[in-house]
Enzyme design. Structure first.
Site, PDB file in Angstrom:
ATOM      1  N   HIS A 470      44.240  38.742  43.635  1.00  0.00           N
ATOM      2  CA  HIS A 470      43.385  39.889  43.713  1.00  0.00           C
ATOM      3  C   HIS A 470      43.513  40.898  45.006  1.00  0.00           C
ATOM      4  O   HIS A 470      43.068  41.938  45.068  1.00  0.00           O
ATOM      5  CB  HIS A 470      41.800  39.720  43.720  1.00  0.00           C
ATOM      6  CG  HIS A 470      40.901  40.512  43.001  1.00  0.00           C
ATOM      7  ND1 HIS A 470      41.207  41.892  42.862  1.00  0.00           N
ATOM      8  CD2 HIS A 470      39.662  40.324  42.356  1.00  0.00           C
ATOM      9  CE1 HIS A 470      40.239  42.391  42.161  1.00  0.00           C
ATOM     10  NE2 HIS A 470      39.234  41.660  41.993  1.00  0.00           N
ATOM     11  N   ASP A 474      44.191  44.389  40.377  1.00  0.00           N
ATOM     12  CA  ASP A 474      42.828  44.585  39.868  1.00  0.00           C
ATOM     13  C   ASP A 474      42.588  44.306  38.533  1.00  0.00           C
ATOM     14  O   ASP A 474      43.653  44.352  37.619  1.00  0.00           O
ATOM     15  CB  ASP A 474      42.353  46.155  40.289  1.00  0.00           C
ATOM     16  CG  ASP A 474      43.124  47.314  39.829  1.00  0.00           C
ATOM     17  OD1 ASP A 474      43.435  47.444  38.351  1.00  0.00           O
ATOM     18  OD2 ASP A 474      43.622  48.278  40.519  1.00  0.00           O
TER      19      ASP A 474
END
Length: 500
Positions: A470, A474
């Site tokens: 992350h 995304d």
């Protein structure tokens, strides 16, 4: 420059120094012998041209002189003469700081030859054989199997033989006599023996050493490798045929003996040392636990994929090729990565840089008898499905016998974990750092499915779970990538439109 280093004693590889000196002795050809009393001198002068160096050679003091630099044969004989040599663990790959010692092929007091295997080590999941650079006697082994050895740390000590043994010395004398009397022309430099050939057959030093241990003539062993190469399995099978061994090698028996007490009526606590692939997994997963993950789950209709696999099997004329779903999934994944390069990248935490990888080196997680390993198929974007099938088969075969090379397991850009081959719908995989994405694929199941007209029909459905870093990716980026990959899987005929 090489001669200057020899003269100054800076060229530490004695084998190279000996080879250079012996070649120079045989290469020069005296033109005008000069006799002064009882002292015989042979001088040769080469003029600067395209075929010979510009130098002079004098036999009286066994030295060679080049205009501008020089070296003496004495320097070539200084190191080593009957001394003890420390054999360190060499750099086995870029970024490798340590290796685990798996096993020794020699014991203290053994005589070893050049290029004879000394031990087997494992670094970053790749198994590597360390061979001897010297001929001599094992003086001391400084580590035991299971030890972690730092790069540059001494593995063992070898008492080396004389730099030039009697046969080499007499050979040198014959060459010098030839210089005085025959004045023969330059000799062929290609007299260095080929290290991978023995008795007209092709094999590695480890295989030749194994045949020697069983008392077999390497020339009698039937070869099954490429280009007539004799493999380790060939030697073992031949030894079993001859009745020299009646069961599996000791290493396999040891593994069974370690595990078997845990099964059955023995309920005592047992301690198992994590080694090899398992130790490497501890390190990589500890690093992966520091990465902030998020997961994206999707289902794919594999009806068309099932039909395509059936078609491949029906048209297959090569019995050594086994068609599966995985090569098509790998190729379709590569197609999707072309338009979504962020998932085919690596992240540098130190510099906060994302490196978009040009090649699609897709790693395949494989469960082996020695633990989990992730070799990768290089340049998938340039390979056909058939080529991917063959390369995947090669990697699976080598992983099973613990013979993957460092190149096979390095340089991956994204990983596939096909847990469906064992069971389960999907898993939650951890990213294989420095990669930024990993995909776990479950088994293909027949389930009731609503068609577009509202009718219920059976469908072959596979669940996938994409684990992503992350810090780099995304949810929207992963979702768009997954949509494109799903399109290629559900309609594999679209691959034809984009295949180069």
């Amino acid at each position: 420059m090489i001669f200057r280093k020899i003269y100054q004693g800076k060229l530490r590889n004695s084998a190279v120094r000996q080879t250079i000196f012996r070649w120079f002795q045989s290469y020069v050809a005296p033109v005008t012998p000069i006799t002064a009393g009882k002292r015989i001198q042979s001088q040769v002068h080469f003029f600067r041209n395209y075929t010979t160096p510009f130098c002079s050679y004098t036999k009286s003091n066994a030295s060679c002189t080049l205009r501008g630099c020089g070296f003496s044969t004495q320097a070539a004989l200084d190191l080593p003469v009957g001394g003890i040599i420390d054999i360190p663990l060499a750099q086995t790959g870029e970024g490798i700081a340590e290796c685990e010692l798996l096993k020794w092929f020699v014991q203290e007091g053994d005589q070893v030859e050049e290029f004879q295997p000394l031990c087997e080590v494992q670094s970053d999941k790749a198994t590597i054989e360390i061979t001897s650079r010297y001929k001599g006697k094992i003086s001391q082994l400084l580590h035991v199997p299971g030890n972690i050895v730092k790069v540059g740390e001494t593995l063992l000590k070898i008492g080396v033989d004389e730099t030039l043994d009697p046969t080499e010395t007499s050979d040198s004398s014959e060459k010098m006599t030839s210089l005085e009397s025959d004045f023969s022309g330059p000799s062929d430099i290609s007299s260095v023996p080929e290290k991978t050939k023995m008795g007209g057959v092709s094999s590695t030093p480890a295989v030749r050493n194994l045949a020697k241990q069983y008392g077999l003539d390497i020339n009698d062993v039937p070869a099954t490798g490429n280009d007539g190469r004799i493999l380790k399995e060939d030697v073992i099978n031949y030894a079993m045929q001859k009745g020299l061994i009646n069961e599996a090698p000791a290493c396999a028996q040891q593994k069974r003996s370690e595990v078997s007490p845990l099964i059955g009526g023995d309920y005592e606590d047992k301690t198992l040392q994590l080694r090899g692939y398992q130790r490497a997994m501890v390190k990589s997963m500890t690093l992966a636990a520091k990465i902030p993950h998020f997961y994206y789950v999707e289902e794919m209709n594999c009806d068309a994929l099932v039909e395509l696999k059936t078609s491949f099997k029906n048209e297959n004329s090569d019995p050594e090729i086994k068609h599966t779903f995985l090569p098509v999934l790998i190729k379709s994944l590569s197609m999707a990565l072309t338009t979504h390069p962020m998932l085919n990248s690596c992240f540098s935490e130190e510099s906060y840089e994302v490196i978009l990888k040009g090649s699609h080196n897709i790693g395949i997680a494989m469960a082996t008898p020695n633990g989990l390993v992730v070799p990768n198929i290089k340049n998938v974007q340039s390979l056909s499905i058939l080529e991917i099938t063959k390369e995947l088969s090669r990697l699976q075969k080598f992983a099973k016998i613990n013979k993957l090379s460092p190149d096979d397991i390095s340089g991956g850009t994204i990983t596939l974990s096909n847990i469906g081959g064992i069971g389960g719908k999907f898993g939650s995989p951890l990213v294989n750092s420095p990669e930024v994405a990993i995909i776990a694929m479950g088994r293909i199941q027949k389930i009731p499915h609503f068609a577009e007209d509202g009718n219920v029909c059976p469908a072959s459905v596979m669940t996938i779970n994409i684990g992503a870093d992350h810090r780099v990716l995304d949810g929207a980026t992963v979702a768009r990538f997954c949509n494109d990959w799903k399109k290629f899987v559900e309609k594999p005929d679209l691959l034809l439109l984009h295949t180069r």
